[in-house]
Each structure stands twice: as C-alpha cells, then as structure tokens.
Design an enzyme around this catalytic site. Structure first.
Site, PDB file in Angstrom:
ATOM      1  N   THR A 139       0.834  -1.218   0.000  1.00 23.29           N
ATOM      2  CA  THR A 139       0.000   0.000   0.000  1.00 23.29           C
ATOM      3  C   THR A 139       0.864   1.261   0.000  1.00 23.29           C
ATOM      4  O   THR A 139       1.865   1.333   0.706  1.00 23.29           O
ATOM      5  CB  THR A 139      -0.885   0.000   1.263  1.00 23.29           C
ATOM      6  OG1 THR A 139      -1.606  -1.226   1.296  1.00 23.29           O
ATOM      7  CG2 THR A 139      -1.853   1.170   1.270  1.00 23.29           C
ATOM      8  N   GLY A 144      -4.189   2.444  -2.460  1.00 16.83           N
ATOM      9  CA  GLY A 144      -4.547   1.416  -1.474  1.00 16.83           C
ATOM     10  C   GLY A 144      -5.265   0.261  -2.130  1.00 16.83           C
ATOM     11  O   GLY A 144      -4.667  -0.774  -2.428  1.00 16.83           O
ATOM     12  N   GLU A 371      -5.990  -5.898   3.838  1.00 15.84           N
ATOM     13  CA  GLU A 371      -6.022  -7.114   2.997  1.00 15.84           C
ATOM     14  C   GLU A 371      -7.209  -7.091   2.040  1.00 15.84           C
ATOM     15  O   GLU A 371      -7.782  -8.128   1.722  1.00 15.84           O
ATOM     16  CB  GLU A 371      -6.108  -8.373   3.869  1.00 15.84           C
ATOM     17  CG  GLU A 371      -4.982  -8.478   4.863  1.00 15.84           C
ATOM     18  CD  GLU A 371      -3.899  -9.404   4.398  1.00 15.84           C
ATOM     19  OE1 GLU A 371      -3.946  -9.843   3.239  1.00 15.84           O
ATOM     20  OE2 GLU A 371      -2.997  -9.660   5.196  1.00 15.84           O
TER      21      GLU A 371
HETATM   22  P1  TGC Z   1      -6.203  -7.905 -11.812  1.00 15.54           P
HETATM   23  O1  TGC Z   1      -5.990  -7.533 -13.243  1.00 15.54           O
HETATM   24  O2  TGC Z   1      -7.532  -8.426 -11.382  1.00 15.54           O
HETATM   25  O3  TGC Z   1      -5.097  -8.985 -11.378  1.00 15.54           O
HETATM   26  C1  TGC Z   1      -3.725  -8.822 -11.697  1.00 15.54           C
HETATM   27  C2  TGC Z   1      -3.114 -10.217 -11.748  1.00 15.54           C
HETATM   28  O4  TGC Z   1      -3.185 -10.831 -10.463  1.00 15.54           O
HETATM   29  C3  TGC Z   1      -3.956 -12.059 -10.512  1.00 15.54           C
HETATM   30  N1  TGC Z   1      -4.730 -12.134  -9.269  1.00 15.54           N
HETATM   31  C4  TGC Z   1      -4.383 -12.929  -8.250  1.00 15.54           C
HETATM   32  N2  TGC Z   1      -3.405 -13.831  -8.128  1.00 15.54           N
HETATM   33  C5  TGC Z   1      -3.315 -14.494  -6.961  1.00 15.54           C
HETATM   34  N3  TGC Z   1      -4.146 -14.276  -5.919  1.00 15.54           N
HETATM   35  C6  TGC Z   1      -5.132 -13.361  -5.996  1.00 15.54           C
HETATM   36  N4  TGC Z   1      -5.926 -13.127  -4.951  1.00 15.54           N
HETATM   37  C7  TGC Z   1      -5.302 -12.647  -7.214  1.00 15.54           C
HETATM   38  N5  TGC Z   1      -6.149 -11.689  -7.643  1.00 15.54           N
HETATM   39  C8  TGC Z   1      -5.785 -11.388  -8.904  1.00 15.54           C
HETATM   40  C9  TGC Z   1      -4.814 -11.906 -11.763  1.00 15.54           C
HETATM   41  O5  TGC Z   1      -5.191 -13.162 -12.254  1.00 15.54           O
HETATM   42  C10 TGC Z   1      -3.860 -11.171 -12.692  1.00 15.54           C
HETATM   43  O6  TGC Z   1      -2.911 -12.107 -13.157  1.00 15.54           O
HETATM   44  P2  TGC Z   1      -2.240 -11.946 -14.635  1.00 15.54           P
HETATM   45  O7  TGC Z   1      -1.432 -13.186 -14.806  1.00 15.54           O
HETATM   46  O8  TGC Z   1      -3.393 -11.814 -15.581  1.00 15.54           O
HETATM   47  O9  TGC Z   1      -1.419 -10.700 -14.581  1.00 15.54           O
HETATM   48  O10 TGC Z   1      -5.753  -6.652 -10.942  1.00 15.54           O
HETATM   49  P3  TGC Z   1      -6.472  -5.257 -10.685  1.00 15.54           P
HETATM   50  O11 TGC Z   1      -5.429  -4.194 -10.776  1.00 15.54           O
HETATM   51  O12 TGC Z   1      -7.692  -5.122 -11.540  1.00 15.54           O
HETATM   52  O13 TGC Z   1      -6.905  -5.353  -9.134  1.00 15.54           O
HETATM   53  C11 TGC Z   1      -7.822  -6.240  -8.685  1.00 15.54           C
HETATM   54  C12 TGC Z   1      -8.110  -6.031  -7.169  1.00 15.54           C
HETATM   55  C13 TGC Z   1      -8.825  -4.715  -6.943  1.00 15.54           C
HETATM   56  C14 TGC Z   1      -9.012  -7.174  -6.743  1.00 15.54           C
HETATM   57  C15 TGC Z   1      -6.802  -6.056  -6.371  1.00 15.54           C
HETATM   58  O14 TGC Z   1      -5.959  -5.046  -6.692  1.00 15.54           O
HETATM   59  C16 TGC Z   1      -7.010  -6.061  -4.872  1.00 15.54           C
HETATM   60  O15 TGC Z   1      -7.182  -7.114  -4.297  1.00 15.54           O
HETATM   61  N6  TGC Z   1      -6.997  -4.860  -4.198  1.00 15.54           N
HETATM   62  C17 TGC Z   1      -7.004  -4.802  -2.735  1.00 15.54           C
HETATM   63  C18 TGC Z   1      -5.634  -4.413  -2.256  1.00 15.54           C
HETATM   64  C19 TGC Z   1      -5.238  -5.133  -0.994  1.00 15.54           C
HETATM   65  O16 TGC Z   1      -5.815  -6.121  -0.593  1.00 15.54           O
HETATM   66  N7  TGC Z   1      -4.194  -4.637  -0.355  1.00 15.54           N
HETATM   67  C20 TGC Z   1      -3.689  -5.279   0.804  1.00 15.54           C
HETATM   68  C21 TGC Z   1      -2.361  -4.697   1.208  1.00 15.54           C
HETATM   69  S1  TGC Z   1      -1.484  -5.733   2.337  1.00 15.54           S
HETATM   70  C22 TGC Z   1      -2.310  -5.626   3.765  1.00 15.54           C
HETATM   71  O17 TGC Z   1      -3.329  -5.037   3.899  1.00 15.54           O
HETATM   72  C23 TGC Z   1      -1.692  -6.328   4.901  1.00 15.54           C
HETATM   73  S2  TGC Z   1      -2.499  -6.162   6.391  1.00 15.54           S
HETATM   74  C24 TGC Z   1      -1.651  -7.340   7.194  1.00 15.54           C
HETATM   75  C25 TGC Z   1      -2.008  -7.558   8.617  1.00 15.54           C
HETATM   76  O18 TGC Z   1      -1.648  -6.715   9.459  1.00 15.54           O
HETATM   77  O19 TGC Z   1      -2.572  -8.660   8.900  1.00 15.54           O
HETATM   78  P1  FAD Z   2      -8.930   3.285  -0.329  1.00 15.21           P
HETATM   79  O1  FAD Z   2      -8.435   2.332  -1.351  1.00 15.21           O
HETATM   80  O2  FAD Z   2      -8.690   4.740  -0.556  1.00 15.21           O
HETATM   81  O3  FAD Z   2     -10.495   3.047  -0.129  1.00 15.21           O
HETATM   82  C1  FAD Z   2     -11.337   3.968   0.520  1.00 15.21           C
HETATM   83  C2  FAD Z   2     -12.788   3.512   0.325  1.00 15.21           C
HETATM   84  O4  FAD Z   2     -13.096   3.486  -1.079  1.00 15.21           O
HETATM   85  C3  FAD Z   2     -13.026   2.072   0.837  1.00 15.21           C
HETATM   86  O5  FAD Z   2     -14.291   1.987   1.423  1.00 15.21           O
HETATM   87  C4  FAD Z   2     -13.011   1.234  -0.434  1.00 15.21           C
HETATM   88  O6  FAD Z   2     -13.779   0.043  -0.331  1.00 15.21           O
HETATM   89  C5  FAD Z   2     -13.607   2.206  -1.447  1.00 15.21           C
HETATM   90  N1  FAD Z   2     -13.205   1.868  -2.818  1.00 15.21           N
HETATM   91  C6  FAD Z   2     -11.969   1.912  -3.366  1.00 15.21           C
HETATM   92  N2  FAD Z   2     -11.999   1.490  -4.640  1.00 15.21           N
HETATM   93  C7  FAD Z   2     -13.291   1.164  -4.910  1.00 15.21           C
HETATM   94  C8  FAD Z   2     -13.966   0.638  -6.045  1.00 15.21           C
HETATM   95  N3  FAD Z   2     -13.323   0.320  -7.180  1.00 15.21           N
HETATM   96  N4  FAD Z   2     -15.298   0.420  -5.950  1.00 15.21           N
HETATM   97  C9  FAD Z   2     -15.966   0.684  -4.797  1.00 15.21           C
HETATM   98  N5  FAD Z   2     -15.386   1.164  -3.681  1.00 15.21           N
HETATM   99  C10 FAD Z   2     -14.061   1.403  -3.742  1.00 15.21           C
HETATM  100  N6  FAD Z   2      -0.900  -2.515   3.582  1.00 15.21           N
HETATM  101  C11 FAD Z   2       0.273  -3.153   3.265  1.00 15.21           C
HETATM  102  O7  FAD Z   2       0.731  -3.130   2.126  1.00 15.21           O
HETATM  103  N7  FAD Z   2       0.952  -3.841   4.230  1.00 15.21           N
HETATM  104  C12 FAD Z   2       0.530  -3.917   5.509  1.00 15.21           C
HETATM  105  O8  FAD Z   2       1.165  -4.569   6.343  1.00 15.21           O
HETATM  106  C13 FAD Z   2      -0.667  -3.224   5.867  1.00 15.21           C
HETATM  107  N8  FAD Z   2      -1.091  -3.221   7.165  1.00 15.21           N
HETATM  108  C14 FAD Z   2      -2.156  -2.429   7.512  1.00 15.21           C
HETATM  109  C15 FAD Z   2      -2.463  -2.244   8.863  1.00 15.21           C
HETATM  110  C16 FAD Z   2      -3.513  -1.410   9.234  1.00 15.21           C
HETATM  111  C17 FAD Z   2      -3.803  -1.190  10.673  1.00 15.21           C
HETATM  112  C18 FAD Z   2      -4.303  -0.783   8.230  1.00 15.21           C
HETATM  113  C19 FAD Z   2      -5.463   0.097   8.601  1.00 15.21           C
HETATM  114  C20 FAD Z   2      -3.996  -0.951   6.897  1.00 15.21           C
HETATM  115  C21 FAD Z   2      -2.909  -1.757   6.521  1.00 15.21           C
HETATM  116  N9  FAD Z   2      -2.525  -1.874   5.182  1.00 15.21           N
HETATM  117  C22 FAD Z   2      -1.373  -2.537   4.843  1.00 15.21           C
HETATM  118  C23 FAD Z   2      -3.208  -1.096   4.152  1.00 15.21           C
HETATM  119  C24 FAD Z   2      -4.544  -1.673   3.728  1.00 15.21           C
HETATM  120  O9  FAD Z   2      -4.382  -2.806   2.933  1.00 15.21           O
HETATM  121  C25 FAD Z   2      -5.317  -0.572   3.002  1.00 15.21           C
HETATM  122  O10 FAD Z   2      -5.731   0.355   3.984  1.00 15.21           O
HETATM  123  C26 FAD Z   2      -6.508  -1.112   2.232  1.00 15.21           C
HETATM  124  O11 FAD Z   2      -6.094  -1.915   1.155  1.00 15.21           O
HETATM  125  C27 FAD Z   2      -7.408   0.028   1.712  1.00 15.21           C
HETATM  126  O12 FAD Z   2      -6.660   1.026   1.099  1.00 15.21           O
HETATM  127  P2  FAD Z   2      -6.890   2.567   1.519  1.00 15.21           P
HETATM  128  O13 FAD Z   2      -6.804   2.665   2.995  1.00 15.21           O
HETATM  129  O14 FAD Z   2      -5.948   3.391   0.699  1.00 15.21           O
HETATM  130  O15 FAD Z   2      -8.376   2.869   1.116  1.00 15.21           O
END
Ligand code: TGC
Ligand code: FAD
Length: 392
Positions: A139, A144, A371
């Site tokens: 992120t 995000g 996540e």
């Molecule tokens: P998109 O075009 O759909 O996908 C790109 C490529 O990735 C593949 N793919 C996956 N592969 C493995 N596992 C998955 N879950 C996958 N989802 C998609 C997909 O097949 C494609 O592959 P290829 O070979 O065609 O290139 O990508 P997009 O840019 O349209 O985005 C899709 C979207 C919105 C679902 C994705 O970006 C997403 O999941 N956004 C949410 C971001 C997120 O979850 N961030 C988390 C940050 S880390 C964190 O929060 C840690 S907290 C940790 C803690 O404290 O516990």
């Molecule tokens: P945004 O993406 O700006 O979203 C804001 C709002 O808009 C949300 O309600 C969302 O659902 C909505 N939104 C966005 N896009 C769309 C769409 N296409 N359609 C409809 N609604 C939409 N990240 C890491 O990489 N590593 C970590 O270890 C990690 N740890 C974290 C720990 C904590 C305590 C927190 C709070 C976050 C952490 N994160 C980490 C980041 C986390 O994954 C992001 O906060 C999360 O993915 C959302 O991104 P954002 O906060 O920028 O919100």
C-alpha cells in the site's frame, strides 16, 4: 484487569472434522495464548505498545510460517493447522494475529514461493524462529485498493538497483529487520525486493494515534535512493499476481482469525448473560438477550463450517482467490456484528478493558479494511459470478 476465562464453542461438533494433530496444535496455541498473551495484551493495547518480546515466543511456538517446509525452519503443516493457529491468536487479539499473518503469509510465503534458493536459506530460518521480524510493503499513500497504480520504483545501477518511493500503513514496519517491498522497474513491471534494515536511505517511521490494532506496530516504509543488491530481487514472479498471491494466503488466515475474535466475544457475552442479574433474573433469561446469543452462535457455526471447507480446498490446492475473498469478507463482518451485540449484552462494562469486547471491536475495524476492504471483496465475488469487472 482483564482475566481470560475463554471456553471454545463447537455447536456442530466440528472437532470431529479435525485430526488429532489439528486438535493438539490448536490446544497448545490456546494454552500459550492464555498463559503468555492474555495477561499482558490489555495493558499493551491501552498503552499502544507492541509486545516485542512475543516475537521470539511466537517463533518458538511455530506460529511463523507453519506451512513452510521444515528444511527452511517452517512447520511443514497443512492449511487447517495454519488456520487454527490464526484463530487462537486472534481469539486473544487481532494485532497478535496480524504480526503472525504478515510474517508467515506476506514475508515468508513470497520468499519461499518466488525467491531463489539462496534467499530462502538466508531469510526463512531467521524469520521462522522470530530472530527477525518482517513486513510487507504494498500500500502507498495514494494507492490502497488499487495497488497496480503504485509509483514506488527502482532503476538499474549495475550490480544493484536504486529504490525510491514510500509505503504506508505497514504492519510490523517499525520493528522489522526485513521488508518485502513491491515496486516497479523501468519497464513499469511490478517486482518484489527484499529490503533490509540498515540499508542507507531506508527508514520506517511509526504511525501513531490509532484507535485500532493498538498492540500491533504500524508504520511507513520510506525509500530515498536506497541501494538494493540485485540478489535481493525475488526472481520468480513478475506483475501484480506476485503480491496478490501472498494476499490469498494471508486473507485465508484472516478468515480463521476473525472467527476467533467472534468466538471470544460470544463466549464472554454468554457467560455475562448468565451472571448479570437485572429485574430479579439473569439477563440471559430475557428473550431479547437470547435472540442476540442465538443469532451469534448460528452465524459463528456457519462460518466455522465455511472456513473448514475452505481449508480442505486449500489443502487440495483448489481454493480460488474469490472463495478466499468470500470467507474473509463474511467472517470479518460476522465478527464485527458479534462484537457489537456482545458489547450491548455487557452494558456499560462492555466498554471497559475488563472485557475483551471493545478491543476486538476496534481491532476489527482495521481487519475489515486491510487485505482488501469489505467492498473490494464484495466486488471480487461480484466479478466472479457475473464475469464483469465493476472495479474500473
Ligand atoms: P487484476 O488484473 O484483477 O489482477 C492482476 C493479476 O493478479 C492475478 N490475481 C491474483 N493472483 C493471486 N491471488 C489473488 N488473490 C489474485 N487476484 C488477482 C490476476 O489473475 C492477474 O494475473 P495476470 O497473470 O493476468 O497478470 O488486478 P487489478 O489491478 O484489476 O486489481 C484487482 C483487485 C482490486 C481485486 C486487487 O488489486 C485487490 O485485491 N486490491 C485490494 C488491495 C489489498 O488487498 N491490499 C492489501 C495490502 S497488504 C495488507 O493489507 C496487509 S495487512 C496485514 C495484517 O496486518 O494482517
Ligand atoms: P482506499 O483504497 O482509498 O479506499 C477507501 C474507500 O473506497 C473504501 O471503502 C473502499 O472500499 C472504497 N473503494 C476503493 N476502490 C473502490 C472501487 N473500485 N469500488 C468501490 N469502492 C471502492 N498494507 C500493506 O501493504 N501492508 C501492511 O502490512 C498493511 N497493514 C495495515 C495495517 C492497518 C492497521 C491498516 C489500517 C492498513 C494496513 N494496510 C497494509 C493497508 C490496507 O491494505 C489498506 O488500507 C486497504 O487496502 C485500503 O486502502 P486505503 O486505505 O488506501 O483505502
């Protein structure tokens, strides 16, 4: 002072679906949590202090990378064992489960899955034992939910690359020795780099003032012309599927973890409802309290079965990312709902640190966002069933 009186609830006899090894692992983590984490967690959360001393203990208890093969320091266990461990940790506190999720699924998993043999041997054993703590940088301040638009980048400079950019909201960052960082190369392709503490230009300022996950350390990763040796680039993955693959593993663990938080809130509310007397009888004797409790255990039971089935599919390498999204979204929402209802049942006492309810509720506000947010997971399900992308 918060006292841990937790008792597990298994309304549909789900234990019969577990092996003896699963139950042994679950019970040993439960005991460890009761003896070493429950007594200190409330104070650490109140003071927003990361219990750093637990990192080594979590490693010793096998909570870091339990599915990674034993030869790299992991546990060589199956996915249900991993899930049960995350459930027991989050039963106590989401922040502790976060520490373990990040270490196992977001740091060890990519090094094991996408790394070279040298990278595996150098980093995995120290991460598994808790000697080193790791973090995962995806992120960014302006990217995000849409990590594919990241701007953190690196340029080729001979035997090393020069990394610039910033990551935000990074769990474990202020205490991590190692960061798995996702950045774009000059061709705009996303790659994973292992950045080590001490590399010049790399800093990890802590994020203060959180009302959630107060016992977990969160920070930024700032890269100011950091020289990263090429041998620290993960060689076996390119593109967003790299970090998203790690998220599939971590989101699966969160589905189990959230179930733990829900079970703790339900258990506390059930006990309180039998002890607390109003109008001459226990509040559990009123229909409105029973409605709350009955709905909680119904939803928990449904989630237990969903999560166990997902674990079986994951063991067979058949769990799809969309199935994992469904479980993460469902279980975190369920846990938040249970926490809110449990808070009501505890009346005024529910806002105090004498019970774990309010802490869980506040923690879960992060879990529902990180996540992948609640709505992002809904859109993943929507896209899976319709075949139409509604993100863009
Ligand atoms: P998109 O075009 O759909 O996908 C790109 C490529 O990735 C593949 N793919 C996956 N592969 C493995 N596992 C998955 N879950 C996958 N989802 C998609 C997909 O097949 C494609 O592959 P290829 O070979 O065609 O290139 O990508 P997009 O840019 O349209 O985005 C899709 C979207 C919105 C679902 C994705 O970006 C997403 O999941 N956004 C949410 C971001 C997120 O979850 N961030 C988390 C940050 S880390 C964190 O929060 C840690 S907290 C940790 C803690 O404290 O516990
Ligand atoms: P945004 O993406 O700006 O979203 C804001 C709002 O808009 C949300 O309600 C969302 O659902 C909505 N939104 C966005 N896009 C769309 C769409 N296409 N359609 C409809 N609604 C939409 N990240 C890491 O990489 N590593 C970590 O270890 C990690 N740890 C974290 C720990 C904590 C305590 C927190 C709070 C976050 C952490 N994160 C980490 C980041 C986390 O994954 C992001 O906060 C999360 O993915 C959302 O991104 P954002 O906060 O920028 O919100």
């Amino acid at each position: 002072m918060y006292t841990d009186k937790f008792q597990y609830h298994d309304y549909y006899l789900m234990d019969e679906l577990l092996t003896d090894e699963h139950k042994l692992i679950r019970d040993s983590i439960r005991q460890f949590v009761k003896a070493e984490i429950s007594p200190i967690i409330e104070e650490h959360a109140q003071q927003a202090k990361f219990p750093q001393h637990l990192v080594k203990r979590l490693g010793e208890m096998g909570c870091f990378g339990p599915t990674i093969p034993v030869e790299y320091g992991g546990g060589g266990l199956d996915q249900i064992s991993y899930g049960l461990m995350m459930m027991e940790l989050e039963r106590c506190d989401s922040g502790i489960r976060s520490t373990a999720s990040v270490q196992g699924s977001l740091v060890m998993y990519p090094i094991y899955t996408y790394g070279s043999e040298e990278q595996r041997r150098k980093f995995l054993p120290k991460l598994a034992s808790g000697e080193w703590l790791g973090c995962f940088g995806l992120t960014e301040p302006n990217h995000g939910s849409d990590p594919g638009s990241m701007v953190t980048n690196y340029k080729d400079a001979g035997d090393h690359v020069i990394l610039n950019g910033a990551k935000m909201w990074i769990s474990n960052a202020p205490f991590a020795q190692v960061a798995v960082v996702w950045a774009k190369n000059e061709a705009g392709e996303i790659h994973g780099l292992i950045v080590e503490r001490g590399m010049e230009g790399f800093t990890t300022p802590e994020t203060h003032g959180k009302w959630s996950l107060r016992a977990s350390a969160t920070g930024e990763l700032v890269f100011d012309n950091v020289k990263v040796p090429k041998e620290n680039i993960l060689p076996n993955v390119k593109g967003l599927k790299g970090p998203l693959g790690c998220l599939s593993s971590a989101r699966y663990g969160i589905a189990w973890g959230a179930l733990g938080a829900a079970l703790d809130c339900y258990d506390s509310a059930l006990r309180y409802s039998k002890e607390r007397i109003q109008f001459g009888k226990p509040i559990g004797g009123f229909q409105l309290t029973q409605k709350k409790l009955a709905e909680m255990i119904t939803e928990i039971t449904k989630a237990q079965l969903l999560t166990w089935r997902l674990g079986v599919l994951k063991n067979e390498n058949r769990a799809t990312p969309a199935q994992i999204s469904m479980a993460k979204r469902n279980n975190v929402e369920l846990a938040l709902n249970v926490a809110r209802e449990a808070r009501q049942i505890h009346g005024g006492m529910g806002i105090t640190g004498e019970y774990s309810i309010m802490r869980h509720m506040m923690n879960l506000e992060s879990v529902v966002t990180y996540e992948g947010t609640h709505d992002i997971h809904l859109l993943i399900t929507g896209m899976d069933v319709t075949g139409i992308n509604a993100f863009k």
